[in-house]
Design an enzyme around this catalytic site. Structure first.
Site, PDB file in Angstrom:
ATOM      1  N   GLY A  18       3.184  79.510  51.052  1.00 34.83           N
ATOM      2  CA  GLY A  18       4.411  78.807  51.400  1.00 34.83           C
ATOM      3  C   GLY A  18       4.242  77.422  51.984  1.00 34.83           C
ATOM      4  N   THR A  19       3.125  76.745  51.708  1.00 29.16           N
ATOM      5  CA  THR A  19       2.961  75.398  52.261  1.00 29.16           C
ATOM      6  C   THR A  19       3.981  74.426  51.682  1.00 29.16           C
ATOM      7  OG1 THR A  19       1.212  74.959  50.635  1.00 29.16           O
ATOM      8  CG2 THR A  19       0.515  75.677  52.830  1.00 29.16           C
ATOM      9  N   ASN A  29      11.420  73.986  39.107  1.00 31.04           N
ATOM     10  CA  ASN A  29      10.096  74.518  39.424  1.00 31.04           C
ATOM     11  C   ASN A  29       9.113  73.358  39.523  1.00 31.04           C
ATOM     12  OD1 ASN A  29       8.005  76.570  39.653  1.00 31.04           O
ATOM     13  ND2 ASN A  29       7.412  76.022  37.569  1.00 31.04           N
ATOM     14  N   HIS A  74       4.993  72.556  38.860  1.00 34.45           N
ATOM     15  CA  HIS A  74       3.781  73.093  38.228  1.00 34.45           C
ATOM     16  C   HIS A  74       2.621  72.148  38.522  1.00 34.45           C
ATOM     17  CE1 HIS A  74       1.508  75.520  35.422  1.00 34.45           C
ATOM     18  NE2 HIS A  74       1.023  74.408  34.904  1.00 34.45           N
ATOM     19  N   ASP A 130       7.307  77.469  32.284  1.00 33.04           N
ATOM     20  CA  ASP A 130       6.909  76.051  32.258  1.00 33.04           C
ATOM     21  C   ASP A 130       7.391  75.284  31.027  1.00 33.04           C
ATOM     22  OD1 ASP A 130       5.462  76.582  34.619  1.00 33.04           O
ATOM     23  OD2 ASP A 130       3.719  77.206  33.477  1.00 33.04           O
TER      24      ASP A 130
END
Length: 198
Positions: free
Chosen positions: A20-21, A110, A112, A153
């Site tokens: 979770g950084t 998102n 990637h 993706d």
């Protein structure tokens, strides 16, 4: 009533599977904002560090399983109740279900850790991506922020940033460079999307 409550606050929900950084970085970035707020973090792993990070930052943290995501409307109903302006996948490893994508069109993004369309797809996440890129002797890598569709993706690209790969770079050192790009650009791109949708 806080400043955030008294304005038309834009709401973000984050999905994450890992430590979770990125989620923490996004939460902290928007804690300084008057009109954008991360209101919940959802994770599919009980051991995910992101749940504690969210809790420590006073953000609602929720755990769900495959049944709740794919076979019932439990997660969808949570999202409908929140009515987020943007759903952000920050290291979320499951394929996002079509019923949620249909309910929130163009509101799910998102990040990637590579320059899509290369080095994406099922199984390409985290260090696997960096190890493959190093093995292929690429001279650059980067990040891709994209809309989410029903395939891993493959949604439309919103933003890319690149970093060079030196001969001495390893998967670990490349991961460090990619994290720097993520921490710098991901919150800024989220903010831009939300401001453009005003």
């Amino acid at each position: 009533m806080s400043d955030k409550e008294s304005t038309n606050t834009k709401k973000i929900v984050i999905f994450a599977s890992g430590s979770g950084t990125n989620a923490e970085n996004i939460i902290k970035y928007f804690q300084k904002s008057k009109n954008i707020e991360v209101v919940a973090v959802l994770s599919n792993r009980r051991s995910a560090g992101v749940l504690k990070r969210a809790h420590d930052l006073n953000v609602k943290a929720l755990l769900f399983d495959k049944e709740a995501l794919y076979h019932t409307n439990d997660v969808l109903n949570i999202l409908k109740d929140i009515d987020p302006d943007l759903i952000v996948l920050a290291g979320f490893l499951w394929l996002f279900p079509s019923n949620i994508i249909e309910e929130f069109p163009d509101k799910i993004i998102n990040i990637h850790p590579a320059l899509l369309p290369k080095y994406g797809g099922k199984g390409m996440y985290g260090n696997k991506v960096h190890e493959t890129i190093i093995a292929e002797k690429e001279t650059e890598s980067g990040i891709t922020i994209h809309f989410v569709n029903e395939k891993y993706d493959e949604g439309n690209t919103i933003f890319q940033a690149t970093t060079s790969i030196e001969n001495h770079d390893t998967a670990e050192s490349l991961a460090g460079k990619i994290h720097e790009l993520e921490y710098k650009h991901f919150p800024e791109v989220i903010q831009q999307i939300l401001e453009d949708n005003n």
